[in-house]
Enzyme design. Structure first.
Site, PDB file in Angstrom:
ATOM      1  N   LYS A  40     -13.030  -4.980   2.912  1.00 49.73           N
ATOM      2  CA  LYS A  40     -13.962  -3.848   2.737  1.00 49.73           C
ATOM      3  C   LYS A  40     -15.428  -4.206   2.993  1.00 49.73           C
ATOM      4  O   LYS A  40     -16.196  -3.356   3.415  1.00 49.73           O
ATOM      5  CB  LYS A  40     -13.825  -3.269   1.329  1.00 49.73           C
ATOM      6  N   SER A  51      -0.641   4.112   0.698  1.00 47.86           N
ATOM      7  CA  SER A  51      -1.394   5.057   1.524  1.00 47.86           C
ATOM      8  C   SER A  51      -0.568   5.655   2.672  1.00 47.86           C
ATOM      9  O   SER A  51      -0.690   6.855   2.939  1.00 47.86           O
ATOM     10  CB  SER A  51      -2.662   4.395   2.058  1.00 47.86           C
ATOM     11  N   GLY A 103     -14.864  -8.372 -12.044  1.00 50.86           N
ATOM     12  CA  GLY A 103     -14.687  -8.542 -10.599  1.00 50.86           C
ATOM     13  C   GLY A 103     -15.967  -8.201  -9.877  1.00 50.86           C
ATOM     14  O   GLY A 103     -16.782  -7.403 -10.364  1.00 50.86           O
ATOM     15  N   GLY A 125      -5.364   3.432 -11.878  1.00 51.17           N
ATOM     16  CA  GLY A 125      -5.976   3.680 -10.574  1.00 51.17           C
ATOM     17  C   GLY A 125      -5.398   4.857  -9.803  1.00 51.17           C
ATOM     18  O   GLY A 125      -5.825   5.115  -8.669  1.00 51.17           O
ATOM     19  N   LEU A 155      -8.335  -0.324 -11.844  1.00 51.51           N
ATOM     20  CA  LEU A 155      -8.208   0.300 -10.527  1.00 51.51           C
ATOM     21  C   LEU A 155      -6.805   0.155  -9.958  1.00 51.51           C
ATOM     22  O   LEU A 155      -6.428   0.848  -9.023  1.00 51.51           O
ATOM     23  CB  LEU A 155      -9.221  -0.311  -9.537  1.00 51.51           C
ATOM     24  N   SER A 194       0.819  -1.216   0.000  1.00 49.38           N
ATOM     25  CA  SER A 194       0.000   0.000   0.000  1.00 49.38           C
ATOM     26  C   SER A 194       0.855   1.270   0.000  1.00 49.38           C
ATOM     27  O   SER A 194       1.825   1.394   0.754  1.00 49.38           O
ATOM     28  CB  SER A 194      -0.903   0.026   1.234  1.00 49.38           C
ATOM     29  N   ALA A 221     -14.310  -3.223  -4.281  1.00 49.89           N
ATOM     30  CA  ALA A 221     -14.049  -2.074  -5.156  1.00 49.89           C
ATOM     31  C   ALA A 221     -15.079  -2.027  -6.290  1.00 49.89           C
ATOM     32  O   ALA A 221     -15.538  -0.948  -6.684  1.00 49.89           O
ATOM     33  CB  ALA A 221     -12.634  -2.151  -5.722  1.00 49.89           C
ATOM     34  N   ASP A 259     -14.197   5.442  -2.047  1.00 51.06           N
ATOM     35  CA  ASP A 259     -13.847   4.890  -3.371  1.00 51.06           C
ATOM     36  C   ASP A 259     -14.883   5.295  -4.418  1.00 51.06           C
ATOM     37  O   ASP A 259     -14.552   5.468  -5.593  1.00 51.06           O
ATOM     38  CB  ASP A 259     -13.803   3.356  -3.328  1.00 51.06           C
TER      39      ASP A 259
HETATM   40  P1  NAP Z   1     -11.830  -7.894  -3.263  1.00 54.62           P
HETATM   41  O1  NAP Z   1     -12.982  -7.373  -2.493  1.00 54.62           O
HETATM   42  O2  NAP Z   1     -10.987  -8.978  -2.675  1.00 54.62           O
HETATM   43  O3  NAP Z   1     -12.408  -8.408  -4.688  1.00 54.62           O
HETATM   44  C1  NAP Z   1     -11.549  -8.910  -5.675  1.00 54.62           C
HETATM   45  C2  NAP Z   1     -12.355  -9.426  -6.868  1.00 54.62           C
HETATM   46  O4  NAP Z   1     -11.395  -9.896  -7.821  1.00 54.62           O
HETATM   47  C3  NAP Z   1     -13.258 -10.609  -6.569  1.00 54.62           C
HETATM   48  O5  NAP Z   1     -14.341 -10.571  -7.468  1.00 54.62           O
HETATM   49  C4  NAP Z   1     -12.358 -11.814  -6.875  1.00 54.62           C
HETATM   50  O6  NAP Z   1     -13.067 -12.968  -7.294  1.00 54.62           O
HETATM   51  C5  NAP Z   1     -11.579 -11.299  -8.061  1.00 54.62           C
HETATM   52  N1  NAP Z   1     -10.278 -11.951  -8.161  1.00 54.62           N
HETATM   53  C6  NAP Z   1      -9.299 -11.972  -7.220  1.00 54.62           C
HETATM   54  N2  NAP Z   1      -8.242 -12.685  -7.672  1.00 54.62           N
HETATM   55  C7  NAP Z   1      -8.577 -13.137  -8.913  1.00 54.62           C
HETATM   56  C8  NAP Z   1      -7.917 -13.938  -9.880  1.00 54.62           C
HETATM   57  N3  NAP Z   1      -6.682 -14.415  -9.665  1.00 54.62           N
HETATM   58  N4  NAP Z   1      -8.556 -14.211 -11.043  1.00 54.62           N
HETATM   59  C9  NAP Z   1      -9.803 -13.739 -11.254  1.00 54.62           C
HETATM   60  N5  NAP Z   1     -10.491 -12.975 -10.376  1.00 54.62           N
HETATM   61  C10 NAP Z   1      -9.872 -12.675  -9.214  1.00 54.62           C
HETATM   62  O7  NAP Z   1     -10.826  -6.706  -3.665  1.00 54.62           O
HETATM   63  P2  NAP Z   1     -11.181  -5.175  -3.888  1.00 54.62           P
HETATM   64  O8  NAP Z   1     -11.086  -4.441  -2.620  1.00 54.62           O
HETATM   65  O9  NAP Z   1     -12.431  -5.151  -4.669  1.00 54.62           O
HETATM   66  O10 NAP Z   1      -9.929  -4.666  -4.773  1.00 54.62           O
HETATM   67  C11 NAP Z   1      -9.779  -5.055  -6.125  1.00 54.62           C
HETATM   68  C12 NAP Z   1      -8.619  -4.280  -6.761  1.00 54.62           C
HETATM   69  O11 NAP Z   1      -8.933  -2.878  -6.830  1.00 54.62           O
HETATM   70  C13 NAP Z   1      -7.308  -4.379  -5.987  1.00 54.62           C
HETATM   71  O12 NAP Z   1      -6.257  -4.506  -6.928  1.00 54.62           O
HETATM   72  C14 NAP Z   1      -7.197  -3.036  -5.293  1.00 54.62           C
HETATM   73  O13 NAP Z   1      -5.857  -2.649  -5.050  1.00 54.62           O
HETATM   74  C15 NAP Z   1      -7.833  -2.129  -6.339  1.00 54.62           C
HETATM   75  N6  NAP Z   1      -8.355  -0.868  -5.753  1.00 54.62           N
HETATM   76  C16 NAP Z   1      -7.776   0.307  -6.133  1.00 54.62           C
HETATM   77  C17 NAP Z   1      -8.256   1.499  -5.619  1.00 54.62           C
HETATM   78  C18 NAP Z   1      -7.644   2.794  -6.045  1.00 54.62           C
HETATM   79  O14 NAP Z   1      -7.788   3.768  -5.300  1.00 54.62           O
HETATM   80  N7  NAP Z   1      -7.022   2.869  -7.181  1.00 54.62           N
HETATM   81  C19 NAP Z   1      -9.308   1.494  -4.709  1.00 54.62           C
HETATM   82  C20 NAP Z   1      -9.876   0.269  -4.359  1.00 54.62           C
HETATM   83  C21 NAP Z   1      -9.370  -0.927  -4.872  1.00 54.62           C
HETATM   84  P3  NAP Z   1     -13.490 -14.118  -6.258  1.00 54.62           P
HETATM   85  O15 NAP Z   1     -14.592 -13.496  -5.455  1.00 54.62           O
HETATM   86  O16 NAP Z   1     -13.887 -15.234  -7.139  1.00 54.62           O
HETATM   87  O17 NAP Z   1     -12.279 -14.396  -5.405  1.00 54.62           O
END
Ligand code: NAP
Length: 281
Positions: A70, A21, A130, A248, A225, A19, A134, A106
């Site tokens: 989250k 942050s 996804g 992102g 993102l 992170s 997020a 977000d």
């Molecule tokens: P999360 O709640 O864990 O959700 C992740 C999603 O991605 C789920 O749908 C998961 O599917 C899927 N996934 C994970 N690994 C995978 C893989 N190897 N192949 C296919 N699908 C996969 O995570 P999140 O908080 O939503 O964050 C997602 C991304 O957004 C992260 O990279 C985070 O750093 C980024 N983000 C960036 C910002 C920004 O400010 N730029 C803000 C928020 C988040 P399953 O449910 O099947 O496991």
């Protein structure tokens, strides 16, 4: 300098090593000479209740919440702001008078990253990859801005459909498996395509997405993102096929700035925060 009066904020996640942050928020506190400090808080999923109680017990003024907590953090909070209620996910906690209040910055962070690039959302169509926390914020923001239709593609069809049910009002959101025909049709018609999975992060580059760029509407704006690396394989693929791409970074700055403002009541130094990110990715 940290003293007995320093206010403490942190980031709860697992892992949190990647992170940015702490760098961004500490630079912002320093720029405004605020007596705050921001620390990484690596917390495993089965420790969320203890972690929230710990934040309160130790006098934290708040925290950010990141992957994978989250959504699961919600039952442990005392109250949810409307942003978190709508998104069903929390990325920022404010602790005030011993109560923990969950927010979701977000939502606005993502929308801001599009509107600053003059992307129109109203009346358009989006495909989201996804179905996690997020993605909820992204979908919530797009709906609030008047998007016409959203297709959620996920490796797990049931999760995609359950996710779509959360936003079922008006029939605007549908879910499908991203290997299916329905997903290919969605790509062909969409105006905005967003990767909301961690696939492509510096620590997670081995998985390839099921995207045939020939099948994507050439006008589609493609967003990821992820901000490390700033150009993921996904965005590089899109760029090489002539798409406008957005990473992102803009969302990271804006969601962090809004969280900073909730904790401090001061206007966030967005230029300082952005410079920290640019220097460190
Ligand atoms: P999360 O709640 O864990 O959700 C992740 C999603 O991605 C789920 O749908 C998961 O599917 C899927 N996934 C994970 N690994 C995978 C893989 N190897 N192949 C296919 N699908 C996969 O995570 P999140 O908080 O939503 O964050 C997602 C991304 O957004 C992260 O990279 C985070 O750093 C980024 N983000 C960036 C910002 C920004 O400010 N730029 C803000 C928020 C988040 P399953 O449910 O099947 O496991």
């Amino acid at each position: 300098m940290i003293t007995g009066k320093t206010k403490i904020v942190g980031i709860m996640g697992w892992p949190v090593r990647h992170s940015l942050s702490p760098l961004i928020q500490n630079a912002a506190f320093a720029a405004l000479e605020l007596d705050y400090t921001y620390v990484p808080l690596p917390i495993q999923s089965d420790q969320l209740a203890q972690a929230v109680a710990g934040l309160k017990a130790m006098g934290f003024v708040g925290a950010n919440v990141t992957i994978p907590h989250k959504v699961n953090i919600i039952p442990y909070l005392d109250e949810l702001d409307v942003s978190a209620q709508l998104a069903g996910a929390v990325n920022t906690i404010v602790i005030t008078a011993g109560r923990s209040i969950g927010y979701n910055t977000d939502v606005q962070g993502f929308i801001q990253s599009l509107t600053t690039k003059n992307i129109t959302i109203k009346g358009k169509t989006a495909v989201i990859m996804g179905a996690g926390g997020a993605a909820r914020a992204v979908v919530c923001g797009l709906i609030a801005e008047g998007i016409d239709h959203i297709l959620i593609g996920s490796r797990n069809e049931i999760k995609a459909q359950n996710f779509a049910q959360l936003f079922s009002e008006g029939g605007k959101v549908q879910g499908c498996n991203w290997h299916g025909e329905c997903f290919i049709d969605g790509l062909n018609q969409c105006d905005i395509l967003v990767n909301c999975t961690p696939v492509g992060m510096s620590s997670n580059q081995e998985v390839e997405f099921p995207i045939n760029w020939q099948a994507v509407n050439p006008q589609t704006v493609v967003c990821d993102l992820i901000y490390t690396p700033p150009l993921t394989q996904f965005l590089a693929g899109a760029q090489s096929h002539g798409h406008m791409v957005i990473n992102g970074v803009g969302m990271l700055v804006e969601q962090g700035a809004l969280a900073f403002e909730l904790w401090t009541g001061e206007s966030a130094p967005r230029n300082v925060m952005c410079a920290q990110i640019t220097k460190n990715i």
